[in-house]
Enzyme design. Structure first.
Site, PDB file in Angstrom:
ATOM      1  N   SER A 194       2.765 -15.195  14.510  1.00 30.10           N
ATOM      2  CA  SER A 194       2.744 -16.944  15.096  1.00 30.10           C
ATOM      3  C   SER A 194       3.912 -16.505  16.253  1.00 30.10           C
ATOM      4  O   SER A 194       3.739 -15.755  17.157  1.00 30.10           O
ATOM      5  CB  SER A 194       2.497 -17.766  14.331  1.00 30.10           C
ATOM      6  OG  SER A 194       2.614 -19.172  15.319  1.00 30.10           O
ATOM      7  N   ASP A 370      -0.285 -15.895  19.804  1.00 34.57           N
ATOM      8  CA  ASP A 370      -1.379 -15.742  18.782  1.00 34.57           C
ATOM      9  C   ASP A 370      -2.129 -16.847  18.598  1.00 34.57           C
ATOM     10  O   ASP A 370      -3.635 -16.992  18.334  1.00 34.57           O
ATOM     11  CB  ASP A 370      -1.516 -15.786  17.138  1.00 34.57           C
ATOM     12  CG  ASP A 370      -1.504 -17.078  16.346  1.00 34.57           C
ATOM     13  OD1 ASP A 370       0.029 -18.224  16.638  1.00 34.57           O
ATOM     14  OD2 ASP A 370      -1.557 -17.134  15.049  1.00 34.57           O
ATOM     15  N   ARG A 373      -2.339 -21.997  18.271  1.00 35.16           N
ATOM     16  CA  ARG A 373      -1.376 -23.528  18.639  1.00 35.16           C
ATOM     17  C   ARG A 373      -1.322 -24.236  20.265  1.00 35.16           C
ATOM     18  O   ARG A 373      -1.598 -23.340  20.502  1.00 35.16           O
ATOM     19  CB  ARG A 373       0.047 -23.753  17.945  1.00 35.16           C
ATOM     20  CG  ARG A 373       0.119 -23.513  16.953  1.00 35.16           C
ATOM     21  CD  ARG A 373       1.431 -23.397  15.798  1.00 35.16           C
ATOM     22  NE  ARG A 373       2.673 -22.872  16.303  1.00 35.16           N
ATOM     23  CZ  ARG A 373       3.413 -24.072  16.122  1.00 35.16           C
ATOM     24  NH1 ARG A 373       3.958 -24.878  15.444  1.00 35.16           N
ATOM     25  NH2 ARG A 373       5.074 -22.941  17.157  1.00 35.16           N
TER      26      ARG A 373
END
Length: 667
Positions: A194, A370, A373
């Site tokens: 992430s 990634d 978000r």
């Protein structure tokens, strides 16, 4: 103390590279594993490590990572070896996440193979038919080692005759959640860390319902991993640990058990996204909206989001954004940012804001590497630096308003009470107030989209509810028409359409947010953390918070079980402790949210319309706090929030007494 490795067959590495795909400074120099005679003064410290070193060298098939362990042993570096081999990277509800490098406490080919073996064994035991028919979906991002770890996972499953839908290129994390749902797979794996720094990688697991795993599957998989540590024979996929063995890779990718789900997944994904277009397809309103929007600026922060976002904007009929060129393509070293997280402040936004000014943009968007978000900023000369960055809570309120307003207009026959908004326990209560005012159902879950997604699916499947939207304050958003995980691509497209709508009517996003506050109440939200470099420090804090002694006897202030009776002079009205199952706001005093003995998360409901949650991070050495005050206006709420925030460190937590420190930026 000699270690006999004559029986171990070492696979040759590619000269000048390590097992993670990063070029080394010098070619690999093969060294004979010898005794520690030259470091006899450290023999006592090394003696207990000998079995761990022998075991690792038996498992590890990569020449360069083996050489690193051998070098540490030969030079008597006991502490370094203990840090690598003394513990095991723990598998939990977040899957795996850790620093890259050799050893059981790091992310590497051995740990990934063992994890894949455990996952495979668990799936074979729990859902064999779905596994045989739907197989496994595997995706990966652009980090060091991601491609190799994804291919290694595919080799583990294919070696057992199981089908694998392996993406042949880097993909956003939402593609794996979509792939599991669209293909009916038994599970999915996304190799990503992430928004963590470049030294990290991770291994996120999805269950067959398209949601991140929750108990009991996390514990079941962890147990299966512990029973599957001995490397399986992955024939005929030879040497999958070496990402530079092109022949082995071609053999794997040519297997009839492997397929590329790209076309199936992206076709379905964008079809769902198209259904979320709310602006008129044509006409004066749309023209005015797009003209007022102009060209937005976007950055994927050296991640994998650019291609997916461009397609999403095209599907939504939005203007092609200007992509920050220095950050457009995946780069595992993240060269232009210290920390690839759009929540981390202006340093991460510098290039995007510069581009926004150069392009005359009103809106700037950023995905994390990634792309699950999203963070956004609006041009506002009154703000420092000329940009107003919206928090996750603020974006959640704006998106929820947009989604609900349009759903109500399109579906007047659906009772609002059948529609659901979800947010996590540490997110703003504004969403709950919005739901109450509009007659919607609001549901609070534990932190993380593993809980938001699985709860949404249960409400849909078991109660026939319509889930409109879910969010968490850490800039994660799930649109009801998409899949059951956070998704920064669809959120970016829908948020941009909202911005165009607002701008086309002469407004601003900041102005719309003020309107929502006027309607539902003003909320001042603060969050932060203390550094707890040893887990026992955090445990001591929570023991004391529960009246377990020390620090002046918190139990003297009253409250159930010795909990604080007041904070900063405000009475504690209710306590929810997810480590004991207590919730004094419930008639029977029992927590509604899932809880486990010893979990470190306590929420105080205070007089004056405030809530305060203390929570131990599950992945970082942090004790986090989340404070929110509801007031009639910003000034009143801000004064009370300041007062409460000042009391957290010493009055409630006892940070100095317990040896906790503030992060450097806050010191």
């Amino acid at each position: 103390m000699a270690i006999n490795v004559s029986h171990v067959q070492v696979s040759p590495g590619r000269k000048g590279h390590n097992c993670l795909g990063a070029r080394t400074r010098t070619p690999l120099v093969r060294k004979v594993f010898r005794t520690a005679a030259s470091t006899r003064n450290t023999s006592a410290a090394l003696s207990d490590l000998q079995p761990l070193v022998e075991q690792w060298l038996r498992w590890d098939k990569n020449a360069e990572s083996r050489a690193e362990i051998q070098q540490l042993w030969t030079t008597g570096k006991a502490e370094e070896l203990r840090g690598m081999l003394g513990t095991r990277l723990e598998f939990g509800t977040a899957g795996l996440r850790g620093k890259l490098g050799p050893g059981t406490a790091r992310m590497n080919g051995v740990v990934v193979q063992q994890t894949a073996q455990g996952l495979c064994a668990y799936l074979q035991a729990t859902c064999p038919q779905q596994l045989q028919q739907g197989g496994l979906v595997v995706g990966y991002d652009g980090r060091h080692g991601s491609r190799a770890f994804a291919h290694l996972t595919a080799a583990v499953f294919a070696s057992r005759g199981l089908p694998v839908a392996l993406f042949r290129r880097v993909v956003p994390t939402p593609w794996v959640a979509a792939g599991v749902a669209e293909l009916g797979a038994a599970a999915g794996v996304m190799v990503t860390a992430s928004h963590n720094p470049k030294e990290y990688n991770g291994y996120k697991v999805y269950w067959g319902n398209g949601c991140q795993i929750i108990p009991p599957h996390d514990a079941g998989i962890a147990a299966a991993i512990a029973d599957s540590l001995e490397p399986w024979d992955l024939s005929p996929y030879s040497n999958p640990h070496d990402p530079y063995d092109m022949e082995a890779e071609a053999q794997l990718l040519g297997s009839p058990l492997l397929s590329d789900p790209w076309v199936t997944v992206t076709t379905a994904y964008y079809a769902r996204l198209a259904a979320l277009r709310y602006l008129p397809a044509e006409g004066p309103e749309r023209q005015a909206a797009l003209a007022a929007l102009g060209v937005p600026v976007y950055t994927p922060l050296h991640g994998v989001g650019a291609e997916a976002l461009l397609q999403a904007f095209q599907v939504m009929g939005l203007p092609e954004p200007y992509i920050v060129p220095e950050q457009r393509h995946p780069d595992p070293d993240f060269p232009t940012v210290v920390f690839p997280n759009p929540e981390e402040g202006k340093g991460t936004w510098n290039l995007a804001f510069q581009a926004g000014i150069q392009q005359g943009a009103r809106l700037v968007l950023a995905n994390d590497p990634d792309a699950d978000r999203l963070c956004v900023a609006e041009r506002n000369p009154a703000c420092p630096g000329g940009w107003r960055v919206f928090s996750g809570n603020e974006m959640g309120a704006l998106l929820a308003h947009w989604v609900w307003s349009n759903f109500r207009e399109r579906n007047p026959e659906v009772p609002p009470s059948r529609c659901v908004l979800l947010s996590s326990a540490v997110s703003s209560r504004l969403l709950a107030c919005m739901a109450a005012a509009e007659g919607l159902t609001h549901v609070t879950t534990l932190t993380g989209f593993k809980w938001l997604g699985s709860t949404a699916r249960r409400l849909e499947r078991e109660e026939g509810r319509t889930v409109l939207f879910a969010f968490e304050e850490a800039i994660g958003f799930m649109l009801g028409g998409m899949y059951r995980d956070k998704d920064g691509i669809s959120a970016a497209a829908v948020f941009t359409e909202l911005a165009a709508h607002v701008y086309g009517r002469g407004g601003t996003l900041e102005g719309l947010l003020r309107q929502l506050y006027d309607k539902y109440g003003y909320f001042d939200y603060r969050s932060g953390y203390f550094i707890a470099d040893r887990p026992e420090k955090t445990r001591a804090v929570f023991s004391e918070l529960r009246g377990g002694g020390g620090g002046g006897g918190r139990g003297a202030e009253g409250g159930d079980g010795g909990y604080a009776g007041s904070v900063a002079g405000l009475a504690v009205e209710h306590v929810r402790d997810l480590g004991t199952g207590l919730d004094t706001s419930q008639p029977d005093g029992r927590a509604v949210l899932p809880w486990q003995p010893g979990d470190m998360m306590i929420t105080y409901t205070l007089a004056g319309g405030a809530t305060l949650t203390l929570r131990a991070s599950g992945t970082e050495p942090k004790l986090k706090y989340y404070l929110e005050v509801r007031g009639d206006d910003a000034a009143a709420a801000g004064v009370l929030a300041d007062r409460l925030q000042a009391a957290i460190a010493e009055e409630l937590v006892g940070a100095g007494r317990h040896g906790l420190t503030l992060p450097a930026t806050s010191a």
